[in-house]
Design an enzyme around this catalytic site. Structure first.
Site, PDB file in Angstrom:
ATOM      1  N   TRP A 172       0.844  -1.185   0.000  1.00  0.00           N
ATOM      2  CA  TRP A 172       0.000   0.000   0.000  1.00  0.00           C
ATOM      3  C   TRP A 172       0.886   1.244   0.000  1.00  0.00           C
ATOM      4  O   TRP A 172       1.558   1.449  -1.036  1.00  0.00           O
ATOM      5  CB  TRP A 172      -1.112  -0.067   1.059  1.00  0.00           C
ATOM      6  CG  TRP A 172      -0.759  -0.177   2.501  1.00  0.00           C
ATOM      7  CD1 TRP A 172      -0.879   0.808   3.452  1.00  0.00           C
ATOM      8  CD2 TRP A 172      -0.289  -1.354   3.197  1.00  0.00           C
ATOM      9  NE1 TRP A 172      -0.497   0.323   4.682  1.00  0.00           N
ATOM     10  CE2 TRP A 172      -0.139  -0.987   4.562  1.00  0.00           C
ATOM     11  CE3 TRP A 172       0.037  -2.645   2.827  1.00  0.00           C
ATOM     12  CZ2 TRP A 172       0.323  -1.874   5.531  1.00  0.00           C
ATOM     13  CZ3 TRP A 172       0.494  -3.538   3.802  1.00  0.00           C
ATOM     14  CH2 TRP A 172       0.621  -3.151   5.120  1.00  0.00           C
ATOM     15  N   ASP A 173       0.960   2.058   1.054  1.00  0.00           N
ATOM     16  CA  ASP A 173       1.655   3.351   0.961  1.00  0.00           C
ATOM     17  C   ASP A 173       2.989   3.226   0.221  1.00  0.00           C
ATOM     18  O   ASP A 173       3.857   2.441   0.616  1.00  0.00           O
ATOM     19  CB  ASP A 173       1.925   3.926   2.350  1.00  0.00           C
ATOM     20  CG  ASP A 173       0.654   4.261   3.097  1.00  0.00           C
ATOM     21  OD1 ASP A 173      -0.437   3.905   2.623  1.00  0.00           O
ATOM     22  OD2 ASP A 173       0.756   4.855   4.186  1.00  0.00           O
ATOM     23  N   ALA A 200       4.289   4.408   7.680  1.00  0.00           N
ATOM     24  CA  ALA A 200       4.825   5.222   6.585  1.00  0.00           C
ATOM     25  C   ALA A 200       5.830   6.283   7.018  1.00  0.00           C
ATOM     26  O   ALA A 200       5.888   6.685   8.182  1.00  0.00           O
ATOM     27  CB  ALA A 200       3.673   5.877   5.841  1.00  0.00           C
ATOM     28  N   GLU A 245      -3.446  12.535   6.605  1.00  0.00           N
ATOM     29  CA  GLU A 245      -2.350  11.569   6.623  1.00  0.00           C
ATOM     30  C   GLU A 245      -1.299  11.898   5.571  1.00  0.00           C
ATOM     31  O   GLU A 245      -1.574  12.557   4.575  1.00  0.00           O
ATOM     32  CB  GLU A 245      -2.894  10.166   6.329  1.00  0.00           C
ATOM     33  CG  GLU A 245      -4.057   9.769   7.236  1.00  0.00           C
ATOM     34  CD  GLU A 245      -4.336   8.284   7.160  1.00  0.00           C
ATOM     35  OE1 GLU A 245      -3.875   7.573   8.062  1.00  0.00           O
ATOM     36  OE2 GLU A 245      -5.004   7.832   6.213  1.00  0.00           O
ATOM     37  N   ARG A 247       2.134  10.270  12.989  1.00  0.00           N
ATOM     38  CA  ARG A 247       2.908   9.411  12.095  1.00  0.00           C
ATOM     39  C   ARG A 247       3.243  10.103  10.775  1.00  0.00           C
ATOM     40  O   ARG A 247       2.912  11.255  10.566  1.00  0.00           O
ATOM     41  CB  ARG A 247       2.108   8.130  11.806  1.00  0.00           C
ATOM     42  CG  ARG A 247       0.707   8.357  11.267  1.00  0.00           C
ATOM     43  CD  ARG A 247       0.014   7.003  11.037  1.00  0.00           C
ATOM     44  NE  ARG A 247      -1.309   7.135  10.485  1.00  0.00           N
ATOM     45  CZ  ARG A 247      -2.429   7.064  11.181  1.00  0.00           C
ATOM     46  NH1 ARG A 247      -2.403   6.861  12.488  1.00  0.00           N
ATOM     47  NH2 ARG A 247      -3.602   7.179  10.586  1.00  0.00           N
ATOM     48  N   ASP A 248       3.884   9.352   9.893  1.00  0.00           N
ATOM     49  CA  ASP A 248       4.111   9.709   8.494  1.00  0.00           C
ATOM     50  C   ASP A 248       5.058  10.899   8.297  1.00  0.00           C
ATOM     51  O   ASP A 248       4.702  11.895   7.651  1.00  0.00           O
ATOM     52  CB  ASP A 248       2.772   9.976   7.770  1.00  0.00           C
ATOM     53  CG  ASP A 248       1.805   8.799   7.851  1.00  0.00           C
ATOM     54  OD1 ASP A 248       2.234   7.707   8.264  1.00  0.00           O
ATOM     55  OD2 ASP A 248       0.625   8.971   7.499  1.00  0.00           O
TER      56      ASP A 248
END
Ligand code: FRU
Length: 424
Positions: free
Chosen positions: A52-53, A139, A294, A209-210
């Protein structure tokens, strides 16, 4: 939120607001901001894993970078379990949807390489089992630091907690492929503080996150974007006039929208290497609008700061809605004020006939937008679906002033380099 005292020569700023009035302008299925339909007969990159990401290797200025002619992407990845009894349904068939929905709990960072910027070849795991301190590798961003091939991988170490971390390694190329060496020592950088960014203790559904580090094209300093929620106990946030914005009569009721508190966070590095960071107040907040902003990232174009972030239908607050996809905001300086692109913020959403076809869009400075296929309906009613876990067709987009336009479609997972670095 209060203005910060000046830190590391950074001018104090007020977060910009994505308001409920802005979000009321979101229009699903506007062809200029809707991703073309993804066909259900898409090819799968690899039948052993879900991906995915997708995180293209890039430099600190945001340029997607190949090394010795090899393009490299990192992906969140999880094994598929077609033969595992735990993932069989009552009829003994593989329940791929349940397997797919469970993927976040076993997400690991993998890498892939290619000579053509598509048809990615499997590289493998970036870190050996046991290197990352928590269960989930979520991520972040791989940064090519120099022509020795050194790479800083910023990512999120999740469960227990959520910590922004980095790990250094090196990309090595041969005529036949690419390998990643090192990536053995993970350095924790920071966690939510509870004063600017919400902690797990304040809200079990918090997001932190990220990381997306970058060099500011104007002041040359090292900063980092990340996803957060605005600090405070869950349910304590106020959705006042500022958060509501200029709504028409009859749209003043905010329902339970105080539970949606997304923000785009920013931190500044105290050192040149990015080992020591100071969190600053959010660049953008979406209190009363949406609970998740996100994978925030920038495109620097025409002297402006184009801030992109992905979000979902299910994370919108009462009384506002929009498609899963990527949203954007623009400012003349790093700390804003930011205004929503296209009036509403919506930049590229899924068509309402296939609301989950893609997610985790990443806008590159060349106007190409990559994403992954989540699930695509295989019948007219949308009850039958095909799960993706693979790269979506790349979309071409033009960014002009405060507007964006879909202008093209390319091959699955097409992520061409913007520059090539010859390793010494
Ligand atoms: C986006 C995302 C990221 C997170 C990852 C977890 O698709 O939710 O924010 O890091 O997926 O799997």
């Amino acid at each position: 939120m209060k203005t910060t005292t000046e830190k590391f020569g950074v001018t104090p700023h007020q977060p910009s607001l994505w308001t409920r009035a802005d979000a009321l302008k979101v229009r699903a299925d506007d062809p200029t901001t809707t991703q073309p339909l993804v066909s259900a007969d898409f090819p799968v990159l690899n039948n052993d894993v879900f991906i995915w990401d997708t995180m293209p290797l890039r430099d600190l200025d945001g340029n997607v970078t190949s090394v010795d002619g090899w393009s490299v992407i990192f992906t969140l990845t999880a094994d598929r379990h077609p033969n595992d009894p735990a993932y069989l349904d009552e009829d003994g068939n593989y329940d791929i949807l349940r397997d797919w929905n469970d993927r976040h709990g076993r997400a690991k960072m993998y890498y892939w390489f290619s000579r053509t910027g598509k048809n990615w070849e499997f590289g493998g795991r970036v870190m050996a089992e046991g290197v990352s301190p928590t269960a989930r590798e979520w991520a972040g961003t791989p940064i090519l630091l120099n022509d020795r091939g050194e790479v800083d991988l910023y990512y999120t170490a999740v469960t227990p907690g959520a910590t922004i971390v980095k790990v250094r390694g090196r990309v090595v190329t041969t005529e036949h492929g690419v390998s990643m060496v090192g990536f053995e020592k993970v350095k924790p950088l920071f966690e939510a503080d509870g004063k600017m960014y919400q902690t797990e203790a304040q809200n079990a559904f918090w997001g932190f996150r990220d990381p997306w580090p970058f060099r500011d094209p104007k002041d040359g300093k090292l900063y980092m974007l990340f996803e957060g929620n605005v600090a405070g106990e869950r349910g304590s946030h106020k959705v006042g006039e500022a958060e509501i914005g200029d709504v028409p009569p009859g749209y003043e009721d905010v329902g339970n929208s105080r539970f949606q508190t997304a923000c785009v966070g920013i931190a500044v590095a105290r050192d040149a290497d990015g080992d020591d960071w100071e969190m600053l107040p959010p660049l953008l907040t979406a209190v009363g609008v949406n609970d998740q902003t996100e994978r925030p990232h920038f495109v620097f174009q025409d002297g402006k700061y184009y801030l992109f972030t992905i979000s979902h239908t299910f994370t919108y607050a009462d009384g506002v809605t929009g498609p899963d996809g990527v949203y954007g905001f623009v400012a003349d300086s790093l700390f804003g004020p930011y205004v929503p692109l296209n009036g509403s913020g919506l930049v590229l959403g899924n068509p309402s006939s296939q609301p989950f076809q893609t997610y985790s869009h990443y806008v590159m400075p060349n106007g190409l937008v990559t994403s992954f296929i989540d699930s695509v309906p295989t019948d007219a009613t949308g009850t039958q679906i095909r799960v993706g876990g693979t790269e979506a067709p790349t979309v071409g987009m033009k960014i002009k002033g405060q507007q964006t336009f879909v202008v093209g479609e390319y091959d699955y997972g097409y992520i061409p380099p913007m520059l090539d670095v010859t390793l010494k």
